[in-house]
Design a protein around this motif. Structure first.
Motif, PDB file in Angstrom:
ATOM      1  N   UNK A  69     -64.924 -32.460  11.009  1.00 39.21           N
ATOM      2  CA  UNK A  69     -64.401 -31.277  10.318  1.00 39.21           C
ATOM      3  C   UNK A  69     -65.534 -30.359   9.889  1.00 39.21           C
ATOM      4  N   UNK A  70     -66.642 -30.943   9.452  1.00 41.88           N
ATOM      5  CA  UNK A  70     -67.797 -30.153   9.022  1.00 41.88           C
ATOM      6  C   UNK A  70     -68.291 -29.268  10.164  1.00 41.88           C
ATOM      7  N   UNK A  71     -68.361 -29.830  11.359  1.00 48.68           N
ATOM      8  CA  UNK A  71     -68.773 -29.053  12.527  1.00 48.68           C
ATOM      9  C   UNK A  71     -67.825 -27.883  12.782  1.00 48.68           C
ATOM     10  N   UNK A  72     -66.524 -28.150  12.588  1.00 49.71           N
ATOM     11  CA  UNK A  72     -65.527 -27.094  12.811  1.00 49.71           C
ATOM     12  C   UNK A  72     -65.632 -25.993  11.763  1.00 49.71           C
ATOM     13  N   UNK A  73     -65.979 -26.366  10.535  1.00 49.49           N
ATOM     14  CA  UNK A  73     -66.114 -25.379   9.454  1.00 49.49           C
ATOM     15  C   UNK A  73     -67.357 -24.514   9.619  1.00 49.49           C
ATOM     16  N   UNK A  74     -68.381 -25.057  10.282  1.00 53.18           N
ATOM     17  CA  UNK A  74     -69.647 -24.339  10.423  1.00 53.18           C
ATOM     18  C   UNK A  74     -69.487 -23.258  11.484  1.00 53.18           C
ATOM     19  N   UNK A  75     -69.013 -22.123  11.042  1.00 55.54           N
ATOM     20  CA  UNK A  75     -68.596 -21.054  11.936  1.00 55.54           C
ATOM     21  C   UNK A  75     -68.887 -19.716  11.252  1.00 55.54           C
ATOM     22  N   UNK A  76     -68.938 -18.651  12.040  1.00 55.91           N
ATOM     23  CA  UNK A  76     -69.193 -17.325  11.475  1.00 55.91           C
ATOM     24  C   UNK A  76     -68.016 -16.785  10.659  1.00 55.91           C
ATOM     25  N   UNK A  77     -66.847 -17.395  10.798  1.00 56.33           N
ATOM     26  CA  UNK A  77     -65.667 -16.929  10.071  1.00 56.33           C
ATOM     27  C   UNK A  77     -65.904 -16.990   8.567  1.00 56.33           C
ATOM     28  N   UNK A  78     -65.433 -15.975   7.869  1.00 61.89           N
ATOM     29  CA  UNK A  78     -65.613 -15.920   6.419  1.00 61.89           C
ATOM     30  C   UNK A  78     -64.637 -16.831   5.682  1.00 61.89           C
ATOM     31  N   UNK A  79     -63.479 -17.054   6.286  1.00 66.01           N
ATOM     32  CA  UNK A  79     -62.452 -17.898   5.674  1.00 66.01           C
ATOM     33  C   UNK A  79     -62.053 -19.003   6.640  1.00 66.01           C
ATOM     34  N   UNK A  80     -61.945 -20.226   6.125  1.00 67.29           N
ATOM     35  CA  UNK A  80     -61.525 -21.375   6.916  1.00 67.29           C
ATOM     36  C   UNK A  80     -60.266 -21.967   6.295  1.00 67.29           C
ATOM     37  N   UNK A  81     -59.252 -22.143   7.120  1.00 67.23           N
ATOM     38  CA  UNK A  81     -58.025 -22.808   6.681  1.00 67.23           C
ATOM     39  C   UNK A  81     -57.859 -24.061   7.542  1.00 67.23           C
ATOM     40  N   UNK A  82     -57.804 -25.218   6.905  1.00 73.04           N
ATOM     41  CA  UNK A  82     -57.620 -26.471   7.635  1.00 73.04           C
ATOM     42  C   UNK A  82     -56.236 -27.022   7.323  1.00 73.04           C
ATOM     43  N   UNK A  83     -55.530 -27.459   8.347  1.00 74.52           N
ATOM     44  CA  UNK A  83     -54.189 -28.031   8.191  1.00 74.52           C
ATOM     45  C   UNK A  83     -54.210 -29.434   8.773  1.00 74.52           C
ATOM     46  N   UNK A  84     -53.796 -30.410   7.965  1.00 67.76           N
ATOM     47  CA  UNK A  84     -53.877 -31.798   8.413  1.00 67.76           C
ATOM     48  C   UNK A  84     -52.539 -32.517   8.349  1.00 67.76           C
ATOM     49  N   UNK A  85     -52.492 -33.601   9.074  1.00 67.35           N
ATOM     50  CA  UNK A  85     -51.408 -34.570   9.009  1.00 67.35           C
ATOM     51  C   UNK A  85     -51.232 -35.035   7.566  1.00 67.35           C
ATOM     52  N   UNK A  86     -49.993 -35.367   7.196  1.00 69.35           N
ATOM     53  CA  UNK A  86     -49.703 -35.807   5.836  1.00 69.35           C
ATOM     54  C   UNK A  86     -50.652 -36.909   5.368  1.00 69.35           C
ATOM     55  N   UNK A  87     -51.120 -36.783   4.141  1.00 70.76           N
ATOM     56  CA  UNK A  87     -51.988 -37.819   3.569  1.00 70.76           C
ATOM     57  C   UNK A  87     -51.243 -39.135   3.383  1.00 70.76           C
ATOM     58  N   UNK A  88     -49.908 -39.107   3.471  1.00 68.76           N
ATOM     59  CA  UNK A  88     -49.112 -40.333   3.414  1.00 68.76           C
ATOM     60  C   UNK A  88     -49.182 -41.096   4.736  1.00 68.76           C
ATOM     61  N   UNK A  89     -49.607 -40.421   5.799  1.00 74.80           N
ATOM     62  CA  UNK A  89     -49.638 -41.029   7.125  1.00 74.80           C
ATOM     63  C   UNK A  89     -51.044 -41.301   7.636  1.00 74.80           C
ATOM     64  N   UNK A  90     -52.037 -40.573   7.120  1.00 74.41           N
ATOM     65  CA  UNK A  90     -53.375 -40.644   7.710  1.00 74.41           C
ATOM     66  C   UNK A  90     -54.436 -40.269   6.686  1.00 74.41           C
TER      67      UNK A  90
END
Length: 278
Positions: A69-90
């Protein structure tokens, strides 16, 4: 510049987004005994389902590392939105959150928001679409976060599966008091309510169960004309189309989107499963 949306591979991204640099999928791992693969563009659903059918035990998934995830966040974009599988499942959500903290330590502060979908599959896709809608309206990072989190609490994920064994063996049906014998061909209608799986009803046979699910959805969801109906299926496009026809007979929707499951969703839904979100 702009924004970027990072998802884990349980999110079914529409084809139009897969080659768009604003989107990036971080793969989970899949294990069926000695068969170990990454849930990425190389995923072969037919091969995977055969491995699962031939395997006497329960398949498993492994969440992405925080470094991915850190690699994916390291980007020129000013805003990062991450969407993940439910914390109840993973543990995917926890990895994405930890990566946010690691990013601040390594590179400095950045606008990063991690959304625990409390859903899966097209439930994650719904949240992606909500983020896009907010950004296309010109909303700020803070306004987008607020509206996406509000939408998440209103969203529901429904499903009818031929086989609930993966969910049961992985302890994901603890909130369900009892399940009827599958030998009777009785199919439960299930709903994910803020990450907790509950049984909404049941019917004899898959088509009657899908019809029961359609009734439940229309009863539960307000303002369907303002919503996108998303249907995800595991290797059963004819059931997805049947579900679409059932829903369109009951209500009108802004849009209808049908997708096939990728790896993690295929593992949980099993061959023949249908998932619906609104």
């Amino acid at each position: 510049m702009g924004y970027k949306i990072v998802v884990d591979s349980c999110c079914e991204l529409p084809e139009t987004y897969k080659n768009d640099s604003r989107f990036q999928s971080v793969p989970l791992g899949l294990e069926v005994g000695d068969y170990v693969i990454s849930d990425d563009e190389s995923f072969n659903q037919k091969e995977f389902l055969k491995k699962v059918a031939d395997y006497p035990f329960c398949p498993k998934s492994s969440c992405p590392s925080p470094e991915k995830f850190l690699e994916a966040y390291h980007d020129e974009a000013e805003e990062i939105y991450a969407v993940t599988l439910s914390s109840h499942l993973s543990g995917s959500y926890n990895s994405a959150e930890l990566a946010k903290n690691l990013y601040a330590e390594k590179y400095g502060e950045k606008k990063i928001h991690v959304v625990d979908s409390e859903s899966a599959s097209c439930g994650e896709t719904q949240l992606v679409e909500k983020i896009i809608a907010c950004k296309e309206e010109g909303l700020s990072f803070e306004e987008t976060v607020k509206l996406v989190e509000t939408f998440k609490r209103e969203m529901r994920t429904y499903f009818v599966l031929d086989n609930l064994e993966t969910l049961r063996k992985n302890g994901r049906l603890s909130g369900v008091k009892a399940l009827v014998a599958s030998t009777l061909n009785i199919k439960p209608v299930m709903v994910g309510n803020l990450g907790v799986i509950e049984q909404k009803g049941q019917a004899i046979g898959i088509n009657k169960a899908l019809a029961r699910m359609a009734d439940c959805i229309v009863k539960d969801v307000e303002n369907p004309k303002e919503r996108t109906l998303m249907i995800t299926h595991c290797n059963c496009p004819e059931r997805a189309e049947f579900m679409r026809s059932l829903m369109e007979k009951r209500a009108s929707f802004r849009e209808v989107l049908i997708m096939d499951t990728a790896g993690v969703s295929s593992m949980y839904a099993n061959d023949g499963g249908v998932i619906v979100t609104l």
